[in-house]
Design an enzyme around this catalytic site. Structure first.
Site, PDB file in Angstrom:
ATOM      1  N   PRO A  73     -17.005  -3.978  -5.900  1.00 22.43           N
ATOM      2  CG  PRO A  73     -14.999  -4.643  -4.953  1.00 22.43           C
ATOM      3  CD  PRO A  73     -16.127  -5.141  -5.792  1.00 22.43           C
ATOM      4  CB  THR A 102     -15.195  -4.565 -10.280  1.00 24.37           C
ATOM      5  OG1 THR A 102     -16.515  -4.171  -9.888  1.00 24.37           O
ATOM      6  CG2 THR A 102     -14.274  -4.498  -9.072  1.00 24.37           C
ATOM      7  CG  HIS A 153      11.301   3.446   8.179  1.00 28.43           C
ATOM      8  ND1 HIS A 153      10.672   3.578   9.391  1.00 28.43           N
ATOM      9  CD2 HIS A 153      10.356   2.948   7.328  1.00 28.43           C
ATOM     10  CE1 HIS A 153       9.407   3.191   9.284  1.00 28.43           C
ATOM     11  NE2 HIS A 153       9.192   2.812   8.021  1.00 28.43           N
ATOM     12  CD  GLU A 154      10.888   2.968   3.189  1.00 28.72           C
ATOM     13  OE1 GLU A 154      10.522   1.830   2.808  1.00 28.72           O
ATOM     14  OE2 GLU A 154      10.106   3.788   3.706  1.00 28.72           O
ATOM     15  CG  HIS A 175       9.696  -1.543   5.801  1.00 31.65           C
ATOM     16  ND1 HIS A 175       8.842  -2.103   6.712  1.00 31.65           N
ATOM     17  CD2 HIS A 175       9.503  -0.191   5.892  1.00 31.65           C
ATOM     18  CE1 HIS A 175       8.156  -1.156   7.336  1.00 31.65           C
ATOM     19  NE2 HIS A 175       8.550   0.024   6.846  1.00 31.65           N
TER      20      HIS A 175
END
Length: 644
Positions: free
Chosen positions: A230, A233, A452-453, A456
């Site tokens: 990738p 790297t 919402h957070e 999580h």
């Protein structure tokens, strides 16, 4: 100090330029005085009656050229002042147009008899210019012009710079040569991690330094090695280290350096490159981004087999095949698009070795951090172990960027040393974007973001295989209005249970919104995108679905991408859609069930987020208690003094 030889060449260049300018000025000066100036018939007859016209020539029955006597008086009456200025010029010619030739000729003869003039009249209807006359008038000028430009192009072409150098050297290789005279400071010590790749590349360097060690046993020196991985790297860095270690000539160029708009230039540059390499043998050729010319042939139906890029590739294949076993020229190449390379380029005998350069793992990231931290002024609380765990999936270039950003952040805060928090802020900046504390958000929207957070954070805390939480914030950053930061476990294999727990944690944000507000919003876009891809890979790629079975529709060659083509029937496509929807629905209901069971703690966490805007792992411990599943993150965080 300027080279005297170069300086003298520049002086000669200016001398020739001045000479050419003088010739050019003389030509235009001459032409400006040789061209006749236009007058009218009345002015002509005023000049004629004074006896100042030596002769006239009527050309093509409509244009009259007037030739004056050599001696002209400056005081000619009955003529306007402007015309006087024209007439007093010695040996000057005039011209005017006539309508009816017979009328003009009759009037001219009358004036000639009346004033007793001896002016000559002549007629010319043939072509005015002959080849000889044109050559003497203009040919010399064009010859001088051609000679001058040839001289300029050769002078500039000799230095290889400027437009002239490009024209005369267009078929020459653009490779940059590094040899013992160049101070290449990068060595293998500067390349942290990549132990497997370094080992193979070091062996290539050893081949060139001591070939007899290998050839005496019957082995052959490899002709090429392809670095695949990738972006960021360390493929190019590894090649630079080879240049610093090999102590042999090193030709470096990009695949796009072969590409040109002119036909045959690419193949010519390939030939020139390999000719130079053979002269400098033993040596190394490094072609970065070789996919620019190494794409599989015959894929484009428009360009066909006469495509210039394919001709360049054919020449490269021929040159790599044409090497003898004792030329000691090795070709290194790098690309992050190995799936599109031509198979003939990858076969043994051309690129004998394919070296995979993967993103660094935990221990390799530690080594990379140590390399980049050497030049920074650090405080005592900087923990390399913690930073390496905070950057899963980061490439070497990403880690270098983190170190640089941390120094900029510390300088912005007027600190004398870089602290651990500066590195964390840099990681947040790179992953999430710039923090936007001044962004105006409505109170009801801010409350929804907090829940919402918090959703999580709650699910990730309570599920075994969810990534351990580090912190949660509702401060806008980049495009996101809030975010949760985790330390994901680095594993080589993943089970269906682990993938389902991750999907459940991603869906927890929208689940919390539905439980608290009885409605959902568009804030879960990124979550839904990741969830859909995860479920899709479970069903159609990894064969982790009972109904589909042990079947994978993934094509590792890259010729038929799963997301752009469907290598299965419509019936199978319907089953895949149903199974993907089933997985997502089950995990969504699971998230709702867990959040309803812990709704009070979810509310406490959301309110604390609204108050502090940023909460850490220790705050979740105070609300939920110890995490029911053991992990190593507490020990890491405590050792780094991150949470206080």
């Amino acid at each position: 100090m300027i080279d005297k030889k170069v300086k003298s060449k520049n002086n000669f260049f200016w001398v020739y330029a001045v000479i050419f300018s003088i010739f050019l000025g003389i030509f235009f000066f001459k032409s400006s005085f040789s061209n006749p100036r236009k007058i009218d018939q009345d002015t002509f007859f005023d000049i004629l009656i004074k006896g100042k016209v030596q002769k006239i020539i009527i050309k093509h029955r409509e244009i009259v050229h007037v030739y004056l006597n050599k001696k002209l008086s400056s005081n000619i009456p009955h003529i306007p002042y402007d015309n006087k200025q024209k007439i007093i010029t010695p040996s000057l010619q005039y011209e005017f147009e006539i309508g009816d030739l017979q009328f003009f000729q009759k009037k001219f003869e009358e004036y000639k008899r009346k004033y007793n003039l001896n002016t000559i009249i002549d007629f010319k209807n043939q072509q005015e210019y002959t080849i000889t006359k044109f050559f003497f008038d203009y040919g010399i000028f064009f010859i001088l012009l051609i000679i001058f430009w040839i001289f300029i192009f050769r002078r500039i072409g000799a230095t290889g710079s400027g437009p002239g150098g490009q024209i005369f050297n267009i078929g020459k290789s653009r490779a940059r040569l590094f040899d013992e005279n160049d101070n290449v400071k990068i060595t293998f010590k500067d390349v942290a991690g990549l132990e497997g790749a370094k080992e193979e590349v070091q062996e290539i360097v050893e081949f060139l330094k001591n070939p007899k060690k290998y050839t005496k046993l019957g082995g052959k020196i490899p002709k090429g090695a392809l670095l695949i991985g990738p972006p960021g790297t360390g493929k190019t860095l590894l090649a630079k280290a080879v240049a610093g270690e090999a102590k042999v000539p090193f030709f470096s160029l990009s695949g796009s350096d072969f590409v040109e708009m002119f036909v045959g230039v690419g193949a010519s540059r390939v030939r020139d490159l390999f000719e130079k390499a053979k002269e400098k043998s033993p040596c190394i050729i490094f072609i970065d981004e070789i996919d620019a010319i190494g794409r599989a042939r015959g894929k484009s139906s428009i360009a066909g087999s006469n495509d210039e890029r394919e001709n360049t590739l054919n020449q490269l294949l021929t040159e790599m095949d044409g090497f003898g076993t004792n030329t000691n020229v090795i070709v290194l190449a790098a690309t992050n698009r190995s799936d599109i390379l031509d198979k003939a380029l990858l076969r043994p005998g051309r690129f004998d070795r394919t070296i995979l350069v993967d993103p660094p793992e935990l221990n390799e990231r530690k080594e990379i951090f140590r390399v980049h931290l050497q030049r920074l002024v650090l405080s005592k609380n900087v923990d390399i172990d913690f930073l390496s765990r905070q950057t899963p999936g980061f490439s070497g270039a990403d880690i270098a960027n983190v170190c640089n950003e941390s120094a900029l952040i510390a300088a912005r805060k007027d600190r004398k040393k870089i602290k651990n928090q500066d590195f964390l802020d840099a990681i947040d900046r790179i992953i999430g974007g710039l923090e936007k504390k001044n962004k105006i958000i409505k109170s009801n929207e801010k409350k929804r973001i907090a829940y919402h957070e918090a959703g999580h954070a709650t699910i990730s805390w309570l599920l075994e295989h969810a990534a351990p939480l580090v912190k949660v914030t509702i401060v806008p950053r980049g495009r996101s209005l809030g975010s949760a930061w985790y330390l994901p476990e680095e594993r080589q294999l993943t089970t269906p249970e682990q993938m389902k727990d991750e999907i459940c944690a991603l869906l927890a944000g929208r689940s919390a919104e539905e439980i608290i507000f009885n409605s959902i919003s568009t804030g879960a876009l990124n979550d839904l995108e990741r969830v859909t891809k995860q479920a899709q890979s479970m069903v159609a790629i990894f064969g982790l679905n009972e109904r589909i079975g042990n079947i994978s529709y993934y094509d590792s060659t890259g010729q038929n991408e799963f997301y752009f083509s469907k290598p299965y029937s419509e019936k199978t496509a319907q089953i895949i859609d149903e199974e993907i929807s089933k997985i997502i629905t089950e995990q969504y209901q699971r998230a709702k069930k867990i959040l309803k069971k812990n709704e009070k703690k979810l509310t406490i966490l959301a309110n604390e987020l609204l108050e502090k805007e940023v909460i850490f792992r220790e705050d979740l411990k105070n609300i939920f208690g110890e995490r029911p599943f053991p992990d190593e993150i507490d020990e890491i965080l405590n050792s780094s003094n991150q949470i206080t």
